[in-house]
Motif scaffolding. Structure first.
Motif, mmCIF file in Angstrom:
data_model
loop_
_atom_site.group_PDB
_atom_site.id
_atom_site.type_symbol
_atom_site.label_atom_id
_atom_site.label_comp_id
_atom_site.label_asym_id
_atom_site.label_seq_id
_atom_site.Cartn_x
_atom_site.Cartn_y
_atom_site.Cartn_z
ATOM 1 N N THR A 166 0.825 -1.134 -0.032
ATOM 2 C CA THR A 166 0.038 -0.041 0.046
ATOM 3 C C THR A 166 0.841 1.434 -0.065
ATOM 4 O O THR A 166 2.158 1.119 0.551
ATOM 5 C CB THR A 166 -0.912 -0.011 1.266
ATOM 6 N N ALA A 167 0.474 2.020 -0.611
ATOM 7 C CA ALA A 167 1.080 3.511 -0.675
ATOM 8 C C ALA A 167 0.217 4.483 -1.156
ATOM 9 O O ALA A 167 -0.775 4.270 -1.717
ATOM 10 C CB ALA A 167 2.321 3.385 -1.720
ATOM 11 N N LEU A 168 0.480 5.848 -0.924
ATOM 12 C CA LEU A 168 -0.275 6.953 -1.372
ATOM 13 C C LEU A 168 0.195 7.342 -2.667
ATOM 14 O O LEU A 168 1.144 7.286 -3.200
ATOM 15 C CB LEU A 168 -0.025 8.414 -0.298
ATOM 16 N N THR A 169 -0.825 8.026 -3.332
ATOM 17 C CA THR A 169 -0.516 8.657 -4.752
ATOM 18 C C THR A 169 0.028 10.086 -4.708
ATOM 19 O O THR A 169 -0.402 11.106 -5.166
ATOM 20 C CB THR A 169 -1.862 8.467 -5.770
ATOM 21 N N SER A 170 1.260 10.033 -4.292
ATOM 22 C CA SER A 170 1.888 11.219 -3.888
ATOM 23 C C SER A 170 3.107 11.612 -4.673
ATOM 24 O O SER A 170 3.638 12.770 -4.510
ATOM 25 C CB SER A 170 2.232 11.368 -2.326
ATOM 26 N N GLN A 171 3.389 10.893 -5.819
ATOM 27 C CA GLN A 171 4.390 11.310 -6.449
ATOM 28 C C GLN A 171 3.976 11.846 -7.777
ATOM 29 O O GLN A 171 3.145 11.010 -8.364
ATOM 30 C CB GLN A 171 5.461 10.002 -6.755
ATOM 31 N N VAL A 172 4.184 12.907 -8.238
ATOM 32 C CA VAL A 172 3.556 13.632 -9.311
ATOM 33 C C VAL A 172 4.633 13.555 -10.341
ATOM 34 O O VAL A 172 5.715 14.263 -10.386
ATOM 35 C CB VAL A 172 3.116 15.076 -8.946
ATOM 36 N N VAL A 173 4.382 12.907 -11.449
ATOM 37 C CA VAL A 173 5.397 12.737 -12.799
ATOM 38 C C VAL A 173 4.475 12.963 -13.962
ATOM 39 O O VAL A 173 3.283 12.406 -14.170
ATOM 40 C CB VAL A 173 5.824 11.469 -12.891
ATOM 41 N N ASN A 174 4.801 14.079 -14.586
ATOM 42 C CA ASN A 174 4.129 14.649 -15.864
ATOM 43 C C ASN A 174 2.712 15.048 -15.421
ATOM 44 O O ASN A 174 1.967 14.772 -16.054
ATOM 45 C CB ASN A 174 4.296 13.846 -17.009
ATOM 46 N N GLY A 175 2.358 15.499 -14.369
ATOM 47 C CA GLY A 175 1.051 15.913 -13.863
ATOM 48 C C GLY A 175 0.432 14.807 -13.367
ATOM 49 O O GLY A 175 -0.788 14.821 -13.112
ATOM 50 N N ARG A 176 0.767 13.781 -13.111
ATOM 51 C CA ARG A 176 -0.016 12.308 -12.899
ATOM 52 C C ARG A 176 0.360 12.171 -11.628
ATOM 53 O O ARG A 176 1.585 12.013 -11.298
ATOM 54 C CB ARG A 176 0.157 11.274 -13.822
ATOM 55 N N TYR A 177 -0.752 11.758 -10.690
ATOM 56 C CA TYR A 177 -0.452 11.312 -9.442
ATOM 57 C C TYR A 177 -0.289 9.680 -9.217
ATOM 58 O O TYR A 177 -0.935 9.232 -9.385
ATOM 59 C CB TYR A 177 -1.384 11.899 -8.459
ATOM 60 N N THR A 178 1.064 9.276 -9.153
ATOM 61 C CA THR A 178 1.537 7.996 -9.292
ATOM 62 C C THR A 178 1.590 7.289 -7.759
ATOM 63 O O THR A 178 1.870 8.140 -6.865
ATOM 64 C CB THR A 178 2.697 7.896 -10.163
ATOM 65 N N VAL A 179 1.682 6.175 -7.985
ATOM 66 C CA VAL A 179 2.108 5.446 -6.482
ATOM 67 C C VAL A 179 3.060 4.335 -6.758
ATOM 68 O O VAL A 179 3.144 3.705 -7.841
ATOM 69 C CB VAL A 179 0.936 4.843 -6.028
ATOM 70 N N SER A 180 4.087 4.424 -5.932
ATOM 71 C CA SER A 180 5.309 3.371 -6.079
ATOM 72 C C SER A 180 5.046 2.160 -5.095
ATOM 73 O O SER A 180 5.195 2.596 -3.721
ATOM 74 C CB SER A 180 6.507 3.844 -5.997
ATOM 75 N N LEU A 181 4.687 0.958 -5.363
ATOM 76 C CA LEU A 181 4.356 -0.025 -4.312
ATOM 77 C C LEU A 181 5.517 -1.234 -4.617
ATOM 78 O O LEU A 181 6.082 -1.556 -5.683
ATOM 79 C CB LEU A 181 3.239 -0.557 -5.012
#
Length: 382
Positions: free
Chosen positions: A68-83
């Motif tokens: 589990t993780a938050l979608t807190s990484q913004v890459v090219n305007g997209r809110y991503t999650v690294s799991l």
């Protein structure tokens, strides 16, 4: 390098699961597991990608959280999650996903599962794996791309249908503005039926361009443009014209005195004319039609009868027709006198001999069909 193998499966049931809940307390203890794999992902709920750093993605085997993780990484305007996703099996465990939408305080089940594979990797920062709860429709089809001209208003011209990766979807259809929507106003939609909203005539409009949208039960949609061809249907003539509805009396039979013409919506249609029975046909027998010419079948006398009724039909190559009752007027022509009467006699007259010069010997009168005519008399040498 070890070759990685993984299996992506889509669950047979795509029923949306949405639960109103407080922020979930999903946790995982990495030390409890021997193997891991990674995923970079974004979440899409009802075809809208989520853009909130407080959203959370959870990965499960059954009810046990495996990452589990938050979608807190913004890459090219997209809110991503690294799991990191954990397992005690090298491969094979079925992984399912949940998405917490912080703005709605709701948890969604994602109807996609994958098989765990040690050291596998799904998605990258530039091309993240998309976890979505609903697929949009992938196709909008029509039963036909042509229809006949002059259909009555609200007649169905085509049936609409849609294709969607999600089973048992319910669709709604609409005409929408945008590229290719030039003739939207000429149509309407009722259920799955595309219908005409006005009379469409091939002679004025041969193709119609419309823009359609299909929306599934969870507001995901698909749009397409459509060109509909209007079929040219042979239409009936709708008028007959005569260039002269009068003729002189005393002309011989078979005299051409008028030309007939018809009006037909179909350009270059071949028209034929005839006399037919029906209202206004009382004197059909007194006339003849040859081609498009109207002719007398007898010689007419104004003094005996001056108006005649006929019924004319124009027929096109497809046997469609139009009738018109026409009144023919006989024109009065000054007739020659038919006789000279002397003292009321048409044969002879007498007078006494030895009358004085200038004495009245007889009174002259004339027989003439034209009432009110005035006459002049003179001697002629024969």
């Amino acid at each position: 390098m070890k070759k990685l193998f993984y299996i992506l499966t889509v669950l047979g049931s795509l029923t949306l699961s949405k639960v109103q809940a407080a922020a979930p307390s999903w946790t995982v203890n990495p030390g409890s597991f021997q193997y891991n794999m990674t995923m970079v992902a974004v979440a899409s709920i009802n075809c809208t990608e989520l853009t909130n750093a407080s959203n959370r993605i959870g990965v499960f085997v059954g009810n046990q959280c495996r990452g589990t993780a938050l979608t807190s990484q913004v890459v090219n305007g997209r809110y991503t999650v690294s799991l990191f996703i954990y397992s005690n099996s090298v491969q094979g465990e079925t992984l399912t996903f949940k998405v917490y939408n912080a703005s709605q305080d709701s948890v969604y089940d994602i109807p996609t599962s994958i098989g765990f594979q040690q050291n596998a990797s799904f998605g990258t920062s530039n091309v993240p794996y998309v976890l979505l709860n609903n697929n949009p429709p992938s196709m909008l089809s029509v039963s036909t791309n042509s229809f006949n001209e002059n259909l009555s208003i609200n007649s169905t011209v085509a049936t609409l249908s849609a294709t969607d990766p999600d089973a048992a979807e319910i669709f709604t259809y609409a005409l929408v503005n945008g590229e290719g929507s030039t003739h939207n106003s000429l149509f309407n939609i009722s259920g799955t039926n595309l219908r005409v909203s006005s009379l469409i005539n091939y002679e004025t409009l041969k193709t119609c361009n419309i823009r359609l949208r299909v929306t599934d039960s969870r507001t995901c949609s698909y749009e397409r443009t459509l060109t509909l061809n209007v079929n040219d249907i042979n239409e009936a003539p709708y008028a007959i014209y005569i260039n002269d509805s009068t003729l002189n009396e005393n002309l011989p039979a078979n005299t051409v005195f008028a030309s007939l013409s018809g009006v037909d919506p179909d350009a270059d249609d071949v028209l034929n004319f005839s006399l037919v029975s029906g209202a206004g046909d009382s004197n059909n027998a007194s006339f003849i039609i040859v081609g498009n010419t109207l002719r007398s079948a007898q010689s007419f006398n104004f003094e005996a009868k001056s108006t005649y009724g006929i019924r004319v039909r124009v027929r096109d190559a497809s046997n469609n027709f139009y009738d018109r009752a026409i009144v023919i007027m006989v024109r009065n022509v000054n007739d020659n006198p038919s006789n000279i009467l002397i003292n009321g006699s048409a044969n002879s007259a007498s007078f006494a001999e030895n009358r004085g010069i200038g004495s009245l010997v007889a009174t002259l009168a004339t027989s003439d069909e034209d009432a009110g005519s005035q006459f002049a008399y003179s001697f002629i040498n024969t």
